[in-house]
Design a protein around this motif. Structure first.
Motif, short mmCIF file in Angstrom:
data_model
loop_
_atom_site.label_atom_id
_atom_site.label_comp_id
_atom_site.label_asym_id
_atom_site.label_seq_id
_atom_site.Cartn_x
_atom_site.Cartn_y
_atom_site.Cartn_z
N THR A 489 0.83 -1.21 0.00
CA THR A 489 0.00 0.00 0.00
C THR A 489 0.86 1.26 0.00
O THR A 489 0.52 2.25 -0.63
CB THR A 489 -0.94 0.01 1.22
N LEU A 490 2.00 1.22 0.70
CA LEU A 490 2.87 2.40 0.71
C LEU A 490 3.52 2.59 -0.66
O LEU A 490 3.71 3.73 -1.10
CB LEU A 490 3.95 2.26 1.79
N ASP A 491 3.85 1.50 -1.34
CA ASP A 491 4.38 1.63 -2.69
C ASP A 491 3.38 2.33 -3.61
O ASP A 491 3.75 3.17 -4.43
CB ASP A 491 4.73 0.24 -3.26
N LEU A 492 2.10 1.98 -3.47
CA LEU A 492 1.06 2.63 -4.27
C LEU A 492 0.95 4.10 -3.90
O LEU A 492 0.78 4.97 -4.76
CB LEU A 492 -0.29 1.94 -4.08
N GLU A 493 1.02 4.38 -2.60
CA GLU A 493 0.92 5.77 -2.16
C GLU A 493 2.05 6.60 -2.75
O GLU A 493 1.84 7.73 -3.23
CB GLU A 493 0.96 5.83 -0.64
N GLU A 494 3.26 6.06 -2.75
CA GLU A 494 4.41 6.82 -3.23
C GLU A 494 4.44 6.92 -4.75
O GLU A 494 4.80 7.97 -5.31
CB GLU A 494 5.69 6.18 -2.72
N ALA A 495 4.03 5.84 -5.45
CA ALA A 495 4.11 5.86 -6.91
C ALA A 495 2.93 6.57 -7.55
O ALA A 495 3.09 7.25 -8.57
CB ALA A 495 4.18 4.42 -7.44
N LEU A 496 1.74 6.45 -6.94
CA LEU A 496 0.52 6.93 -7.57
C LEU A 496 -0.20 8.01 -6.78
O LEU A 496 -1.27 8.47 -7.21
CB LEU A 496 -0.44 5.75 -7.80
N ARG A 497 0.36 8.41 -5.65
CA ARG A 497 -0.29 9.39 -4.78
C ARG A 497 -1.68 8.93 -4.35
O ARG A 497 -2.61 9.74 -4.26
CB ARG A 497 -0.35 10.77 -5.45
N MET A 498 -1.81 7.63 -4.09
CA MET A 498 -3.05 7.09 -3.52
C MET A 498 -2.87 7.03 -2.01
O MET A 498 -2.16 6.15 -1.50
CB MET A 498 -3.33 5.69 -4.07
N PRO A 499 -3.46 7.92 -1.25
CA PRO A 499 -3.25 7.93 0.20
C PRO A 499 -3.61 6.59 0.84
O PRO A 499 -4.68 6.02 0.58
CB PRO A 499 -4.18 9.04 0.69
N GLY A 500 -2.69 6.10 1.64
CA GLY A 500 -2.92 4.82 2.29
C GLY A 500 -2.95 3.64 1.34
O GLY A 500 -3.31 2.54 1.73
N GLY A 501 -2.58 3.87 0.08
CA GLY A 501 -2.65 2.80 -0.91
C GLY A 501 -4.07 2.39 -1.24
O GLY A 501 -4.31 1.28 -1.74
N ASN A 502 -5.03 3.28 -0.98
CA ASN A 502 -6.44 2.95 -1.23
C ASN A 502 -6.73 3.07 -2.72
O ASN A 502 -6.67 4.16 -3.29
CB ASN A 502 -7.36 3.87 -0.42
N ILE A 503 -7.06 1.95 -3.35
CA ILE A 503 -7.24 1.94 -4.80
C ILE A 503 -8.52 2.64 -5.23
O ILE A 503 -8.69 2.94 -6.42
CB ILE A 503 -7.22 0.49 -5.36
N PHE A 504 -9.41 2.93 -4.29
CA PHE A 504 -10.64 3.65 -4.61
C PHE A 504 -10.55 5.13 -4.22
O PHE A 504 -11.54 5.86 -4.33
CB PHE A 504 -11.84 3.03 -3.90
N HIS A 505 -9.41 5.57 -3.73
CA HIS A 505 -9.18 6.95 -3.30
C HIS A 505 -9.93 7.30 -2.02
O HIS A 505 -9.88 8.44 -1.58
CB HIS A 505 -9.54 7.96 -4.39
N GLY A 506 -10.65 6.36 -1.44
CA GLY A 506 -11.42 6.64 -0.24
C GLY A 506 -12.60 5.70 -0.17
O GLY A 506 -12.72 4.76 -0.96
N PRO A 507 -13.52 5.92 0.76
CA PRO A 507 -14.67 5.04 0.89
C PRO A 507 -15.58 5.10 -0.32
O PRO A 507 -15.87 6.18 -0.83
CB PRO A 507 -15.38 5.55 2.15
N LEU A 508 -16.00 3.94 -0.80
CA LEU A 508 -16.94 3.89 -1.91
C LEU A 508 -18.32 4.39 -1.45
O LEU A 508 -18.71 4.19 -0.30
CB LEU A 508 -17.08 2.47 -2.44
N SER A 509 -19.03 5.03 -2.35
CA SER A 509 -20.38 5.49 -2.05
C SER A 509 -21.37 4.75 -2.94
O SER A 509 -21.01 4.22 -4.00
CB SER A 509 -20.49 7.00 -2.27
N TRP A 510 -22.60 4.70 -2.52
CA TRP A 510 -23.64 4.10 -3.36
C TRP A 510 -23.79 4.92 -4.64
O TRP A 510 -23.58 6.14 -4.63
CB TRP A 510 -24.99 4.09 -2.63
#
Length: 566
Positions: A489-510
């Motif tokens: 997750t940290l690799d994703l955060e550093e390479a892609l600026r995805m905080p916390g390595g969250n692939i959805f950028h945050g909580p999904l919404s309906w």
């Protein structure tokens, strides 16, 4: 041409928005920090001297609407996989459940192999209902947000609505299926990239599951021919052809609600102002850029106050209140304030491992050919009980053992990502996605330690169902190193600026507007609003964002165009 719109971030959603807006005649400037476009939807030669272009981060396509492909004239080809999934029985890996789309009446035999024959009909009934959800809800993703009541009316079945939308996913799965293995196969679509318990009343698993089963109106996940970079490449081509200016190596440093963007390019700082800013970055990243913009604004006011005075000759005092804070002068509804709090510290929960093999490994299940098992989604150690145990272990700060994993083999569907020589040699790529490894594990491990331990856990999980060690089949690069790379997750955060390595950028919404939500502006109606009228979110953090879909970019562009017509 003046810039009507500045887009921050050159991922596939930003490229989608740029293409639509430039085609409509607007002046579009897109700024991308990296030296290439595409964000997470890229292909790369991950191994030195090896002519294999892997989909390095994102790897399958389901939610990309045909409407976007047609509107933008994209030459994107997707391959439908014959096999949906294969799941070895962890208790006896010499047998497994192979879901063959072409099996027809023979499907019950596949369930019988793992002692789950009573679940065969339940499986068919369950997925006929997810298809109904897909057929009714997927077309709404590229339209203004329906209300919750309108979405429920579209589904047209109160029982289905209750079981998939209102009741925790775990309760629905347990009521519908008897076998632990079958329950686990179904459950994984609610857990990919989402760290939650299936029975959590917050329903995070339900939202994740819904997006996984409605793509394309069918729920199918397809392989992009040429790799994921082919999708982003076509979007970039369409945007440039329409006249959008796409600048790489441009790191955005600050933005403000007046449309001002400060960025660094070619070792110099620049400032540009546009009528509308589209943020193709995670909402948490946008907040940091706004904070930097507030600092810039305070500095400008301070500079002016040093040389200006009011009508009575008194110096103009700089504002001490943070002008862009949710607690500042702008009135923010409580529901928006809570969502901003969640978005401030998103958490990913996965590990991604890419491998190049000299050939496919043999299975302990001798009755299933590797070419069939790896052609769909290969589930390992994903019984429902194993998923629950893995979540419990990770919540206590431990790496799950065994680690639940999902695998797919791009090259069985599309060998074009390999050079002809490499393909002829029998080589194949494998992508492994490990579940329930949350970003919080980095509180106990350094990133190097975590990467090493997760890679070992992934290989151990694979070996538990193989007839030969996977290590013996890993190809080597030009320097003799194994062709394997692991992304935490940290690799994703550093390479892609995805905080916390969250692939959805945050909580999904309906994918609809909840009761009481404001739908007064185009940005609100399209699900792309921020608390600043001139700033719209156009990435995975938008309502109906997440995955490689272009939907966030499409909807932000539609909101801009609707506002310009008003």
């Amino acid at each position: 041409m003046p810039h009507d719109v500045v887009i921050i971030g050159g991922g596939h959603n930003g490229l989608t928005a740029a293409a639509y807006l430039a085609r409509a005649g607007l002046g579009v400037l897109l700024l991308e920090r990296d030296d290439h476009l595409g964000g997470a939807a890229v292909s790369a030669e991950a191994f030195e001297g090896v002519d294999a272009r892997l989909s390095r981060y994102s790897y399958l396509v389901s939610l990309l609407p045909q409407r976007i492909i047609d509107d933008l004239g994209l030459d994107v080809r997707l391959v439908r996989r014959r096999y949906s999934s294969y799941t070895p029985d962890p208790a006896n890996p010499e047998r497994g459940l192979l879901i063959d789309r072409e099996a027809g009446a023979g499907a019950s035999d596949a369930f019988a192999r793992v002692g789950a024959v009573d679940d065969a009909d339940a499986w068919n009934d369950f997925y006929s209902e997810t298809v109904r959800l897909a057929e009714r809800l997927f077309p709404t993703l590229t339209e203004p947000l329906p209300t919750r009541d309108e979405a429920r009316a579209l589904v047209g079945d109160d029982r289905v609505w209750h079981e998939f939308i209102e009741q925790p996913l775990g309760a629905t799965i347990d009521a519908r299926f008897e076998h632990d293995l079958v329950r686990g196969v179904v459950a994984t679509d609610g857990l990919i990239g989402t760290f939650t318990d299936l029975d959590d009343p917050a329903l995070d698993a339900n939202r994740c599951f819904l997006y996984h089963v409605i793509g394309g109106g069918t729920g199918d996940w397809d392989v992009p021919v040429g790799g994921m970079g082919a999708v982003s490449g076509e979007l970039a081509r369409a945007a440039r052809a329409a006249g959008a200016e796409l600048v790489t190596g441009a790191e955005v440093l600050a933005v403000d609600p007046d449309g001002r963007v400060r960025y660094r390019h070619d070792d110099a700082e620049h400032t540009v102002t546009a009528g509308t800013l589209l943020a193709n970055v995670a909402p948490a990243v946008l907040e940091r850029l706004l904070e930097a913009g507030a600092t810039d604004a305070s500095a400008r006011v301070a500079a002016l106050s040093a040389s200006h005075a009011d009508a009575d000759g008194a110096p103009i005092a700089p504002r001490s209140e943070h002008p862009f804070s949710p607690d500042g002068p702008i009135d923010v509804p409580p529901v928006v304030r809570e969502r901003l709090r969640q978005l401030a510290a998103p958490e990913g929960a996965q590990v991604k491992v890419n491998l190049l093999l000299t050939r496919l490994p043999r299975l302990r299940d001798a009755d299933v050919a590797p070419e069939a098992a790896f052609a769909g989604t290969f589930h390992i150690n994903e019984l429902e009980t194993q998923l629950a145990a893995a979540y419990s272990a990770a919540a206590r700060g431990r790496i799950p053992s065994p680690l639940p994993c999902e695998i797919y083999c791009h090259t069985l569907s599309d060998p074009s990502i390999l050079s002809p020589e490499l393909a002829a040699s029998g080589a194949h790529t494998l992508t492994v996605f490990g579940l329930h490894v949350p970003h919080r594990l980095l509180e106990r491990f350094t990133n190097d330690e975590l990467r090493e331990q997760l890679q070992a856990a992934v290989l151990e999980s694979l070996n538990s169902v193989l007839a030969e060690p996977i290590e013996q089949l890993i190809a080597t690069d030009a320097a003799g190193r194994p062709c394997i790379e692991t992304k935490t997750t940290l690799d994703l955060e550093e390479a892609l600026r995805m905080p916390g390595g969250n692939i959805f950028h945050g909580p999904l919404s309906w994918p609809w507007a909840e009761p009481g939500a404001s739908l007064a502006t185009p940005a609100e109606r399209w699900g792309v609003a921020t608390r600043h009228p001139r700033i719209l979110v156009c990435g995975a953090g938008a309502v109906r964002g997440g995955a490689v879909s272009g939907i966030g970019g499409h909807n932000a562009a539609m909101a801009v165009l609707e506002a310009s017509d008003a």
